[in-house]
Write an enzyme that holds these catalytic residues in place. Structure first.
Site, PDB file in Angstrom:
ATOM      1  N   ASP A   1      84.476 113.527  40.405  1.00 28.09           N
ATOM      2  CA  ASP A   1      86.225 113.145  39.657  1.00 28.09           C
ATOM      3  C   ASP A   1      86.524 111.671  40.368  1.00 28.09           C
ATOM      4  O   ASP A   1      87.088 111.824  41.904  1.00 28.09           O
ATOM      5  CB  ASP A   1      86.952 114.461  39.717  1.00 28.09           C
ATOM      6  CG  ASP A   1      88.733 114.244  39.408  1.00 28.09           C
ATOM      7  OD1 ASP A   1      89.428 113.659  39.990  1.00 28.09           O
ATOM      8  OD2 ASP A   1      89.429 115.252  39.713  1.00 28.09           O
ATOM      9  N   HIS A   2      86.560 109.659  39.530  1.00 33.43           N
ATOM     10  CA  HIS A   2      86.887 109.228  40.217  1.00 33.43           C
ATOM     11  C   HIS A   2      88.143 109.322  41.222  1.00 33.43           C
ATOM     12  O   HIS A   2      87.801 108.497  41.360  1.00 33.43           O
ATOM     13  CB  HIS A   2      86.244 108.554  39.070  1.00 33.43           C
ATOM     14  CG  HIS A   2      87.600 108.270  37.770  1.00 33.43           C
ATOM     15  ND1 HIS A   2      87.512 109.315  36.901  1.00 33.43           N
ATOM     16  CD2 HIS A   2      88.622 106.955  38.262  1.00 33.43           C
ATOM     17  CE1 HIS A   2      88.523 108.504  36.101  1.00 33.43           C
ATOM     18  NE2 HIS A   2      89.046 107.105  36.613  1.00 33.43           N
TER      19      HIS A   2
ATOM     20  N   HIS B   1      91.811 115.215  37.511  1.00 33.02           N
ATOM     21  CA  HIS B   1      92.303 114.337  38.616  1.00 33.02           C
ATOM     22  C   HIS B   1      93.750 114.239  38.867  1.00 33.02           C
ATOM     23  O   HIS B   1      93.849 114.740  40.576  1.00 33.02           O
ATOM     24  CB  HIS B   1      92.293 112.941  37.536  1.00 33.02           C
ATOM     25  CG  HIS B   1      91.614 112.655  36.683  1.00 33.02           C
ATOM     26  ND1 HIS B   1      90.356 112.650  37.329  1.00 33.02           N
ATOM     27  CD2 HIS B   1      91.755 111.716  35.777  1.00 33.02           C
ATOM     28  CE1 HIS B   1      90.036 112.428  36.506  1.00 33.02           C
ATOM     29  NE2 HIS B   1      90.228 112.147  35.498  1.00 33.02           N
TER      30      HIS B   1
HETATM   31  C1  BG6 Z   1      89.529 109.338  31.876  1.00 34.77           C
HETATM   32  C2  BG6 Z   1      90.158 109.972  31.669  1.00 34.77           C
HETATM   33  O1  BG6 Z   1      88.726 110.318  32.751  1.00 34.77           O
HETATM   34  O2  BG6 Z   1      89.919 109.118  33.635  1.00 34.77           O
HETATM   35  C3  BG6 Z   1      91.145 109.109  30.286  1.00 34.77           C
HETATM   36  O3  BG6 Z   1      89.106 110.862  30.174  1.00 34.77           O
HETATM   37  C4  BG6 Z   1      92.200 107.877  31.295  1.00 34.77           C
HETATM   38  O4  BG6 Z   1      91.252 109.046  29.685  1.00 34.77           O
HETATM   39  C5  BG6 Z   1      90.492 107.673  32.858  1.00 34.77           C
HETATM   40  O5  BG6 Z   1      92.616 106.490  30.639  1.00 34.77           O
HETATM   41  C6  BG6 Z   1      91.772 107.363  33.147  1.00 34.77           C
HETATM   42  O6  BG6 Z   1      91.260 106.275  35.118  1.00 34.77           O
HETATM   43  P1  BG6 Z   1      91.476 105.485  35.782  1.00 34.77           P
HETATM   44  O7  BG6 Z   1      91.208 105.734  36.538  1.00 34.77           O
HETATM   45  O8  BG6 Z   1      91.766 103.903  34.331  1.00 34.77           O
HETATM   46  O9  BG6 Z   1      93.013 105.953  36.364  1.00 34.77           O
END
Ligand code: BG6
Length: 484
Positions: free
Chosen positions: A180-181, A243
């Site tokens: 989950d980044h 997230h």
């Molecule tokens: C992803 C979603 O997990 O996270 C995208 O699938 C979203 O829709 C993205 O744009 C957002 O990531 P970050 O790191 O740009 O906040």
């Protein structure tokens, strides 16, 4: 650099995730000196191409400034240890071939240790056959094997259990790294430190002092071209269920016994288990419509006409434990809004009335992006010959406080953790299970599984979200700062 020999295999090397995140992160780690010595990167995908063509492609994924001669040299070095293999995702011979290529690379290693890290930058439809073939045909017998996978992990509790169950037939929990980044983001990692390394924070961290908590995700663009994927999942599965819920669990969890992966994740699971499924009445859904010269969600050709898929959602969660009973945790996320911003906003209760009237509440804001910051809204005496209080900010903006710091990209941090075998910032199987338990009933309702699907309220592209939002958050006791 890590001492281990490791081959990193990027499956889905010509896809979007590999292009936007995986390769840039690998390159970033290389530039910072964090890739293992003697690392080799092997791209794998269906597209047929030779190494020259592959090198051209990965170069186009990597960004360095025009005048950055060192960066350009680094790209050349990066290409030198990167190669490509094409093959199918569902047939054994393709994977046998991949294994031969890896053995050939490893035969040049001096040490006997042969570690392999498999990064699945793939659509979910091929997760299982690929995981199975990797285990059966490409598994190293003389070293560590690790597999990185990323959402979607199913669409609800049941499908998630099926997917996890199939993956578990081939890969142990210890070998599996579920990304989950958001857990790789600097400010999300900082929450543990803010909470548990500061006695001043800990003392006020409960229902006695806190009125409400909001975790907010805002993006200024719509689904532009990604409508096919998005419409099947919606904003809750895309952002809230993973997230934002992860961020909530770290804000709300009890102090872990140690910084070890299992101690941290035990506490996260425990607090999530105290959250009942979200109620319909605690939910606000929106969908963006054309405005300001920008198309509406339904104008996207990749979106089915009349879709009622929400592109905005606000939901309120309740945690039934002694620390948080009665404190609303509001998660909200939307596409096509007025700005890009992700933050946690913890609003404290009113001070006892009496000497001050109409005084603002304290708020602790953790800005995750852009421009990482922690700031605390405090009331201060207006300087001068009076006793009036005004709201001010104690402001820790990273750019000003840590002027030379380079904040790593989430994917850089996570790939390095996986190479080191550290699971702290990856999602454990039981975490996913409980996250789906919280969201599945509301998702089934939205999907129209138990009756007519609810209609999201419209909001204009580029706005702050549905106009109903103000009264929605007001209902949970959120009070705006009194203007000066
Ligand atoms: C992803 C979603 O997990 O996270 C995208 O699938 C979203 O829709 C993205 O744009 C957002 O990531 P970050 O790191 O740009 O906040």
């Amino acid at each position: 650099a890590l001492k281990d020999n490791t081959v990193i295999v990027v499956l889905g090397a010509s896809g979007d995730l590999a292009k936007k995140k995986t390769y840039p992160a690998l390159f970033g780690l290389y530039r910072m000196g964090f890739l293992p010595r003697d690392v080799k990167i092997v791209g794998y995908a269906r597209t047929k191409m030779d190494d020259a063509e592959y090198h051209k492609r990965i170069t186009s994924y990597l960004k360095v400034a025009d005048d950055d001669a060192e960066g350009k040299a680094n790209i050349e070095q990066f290409k030198a240890f990167s190669s490509y293999v094409s093959g199918g995702y569902e047939d054994a011979p393709s994977f046998e071939n991949l294994n031969k290529v890896l053995e050939d690379i490893e035969s040049k290693y001096q040490s006997k240790e042969r570690n392999r890290l498999f990064y699945l930058a793939l659509p979910p439809s091929v997760f299982i056959p690929v995981a199975q073939h990797l285990r059966q045909q490409v598994y190293s017998k003389d070293g560590k094997n690790r597999i990185i996978v990323e959402k979607p992990f199913g669409k609800d509790l049941e499908s998630c259990r099926v997917l996890l169950g199939s993956l578990k037939q081939h890969w142990t929990e210890d070998e599996t790294f579920r990304i989950d980044h958001y857990l790789g983001k600097e400010m999300v990692k900082n929450i543990l430190v803010l909470r548990f390394a500061n006695i001043a924070m800990g003392a006020a961290w409960d229902k006695n002092s806190i009125s409400n908590v909001q975790v907010t995700f805002k993006e200024p663009f719509g689904t532009e071209g990604r409508g096919g994927y998005f419409d099947e999942f919606g904003i809750i599965r895309d952002i809230l269920q993973n997230h934002l819920l992860q961020v909530l669990s770290i804000i709300a969890m009890e102090r872990p016994v140690s910084f070890s992966a299992e101690d941290i994740r035990d506490e996260k699971v425990k607090v999530l288990r105290a959250i009942p499924p979200i109620e319909r009445s605690d939910t606000l859904l929106g969908q963006y419509v054309a405005a300001n010269g920008k198309p509406g969600y339904l104008d996207d050709d990749t979106v089915p006409p009349n879709s009622v898929c929400p592109t905005y959602a606000a939901t309120t969660l309740w945690i039934h434990n002694p620390r948080w009973e009665g404190v609303p945790f509001i998660l909200k996320a939307g596409k096509a809004l007025n700005e890009a911003k992700v933050e946690v906003r913890i609003q404290f209760k009113d001070v006892t009335q009496g000497i001050f009237k109409d005084i603002s509440r304290n708020e602790l804001v953790i800005r995750i992006q852009p421009s990482e910051a922690v700031y605390l809204k405090l009331n201060t005496k207006t300087p001068g010959l009076n006793t009036r209080a005004i709201p001010t900010e104690m402001d820790l903006t990273y750019k000003r406080r840590f002027t030379d710091a380079k904040i790593p990209e989430a994917y850089e941090a996570l790939i390095l953790d996986a190479l080191r075998g550290d699971h702290s910032n990856f999602v454990r199987d039981d975490e996913l299970d409980v996250a789906w338990k919280i969201f599945t009933p509301i998702l089934h309702w939205i999907d129209g599984k138990n009756g007519p699907a609810p209609r999201p309220v419209p909001y204009p592209y580029g706005s702050r979200g549905p106009k109903e939002l103000e009264s929605f958050i007001g209902k949970y006791g959120y009070k705006r700062t009194v203007p000066d």
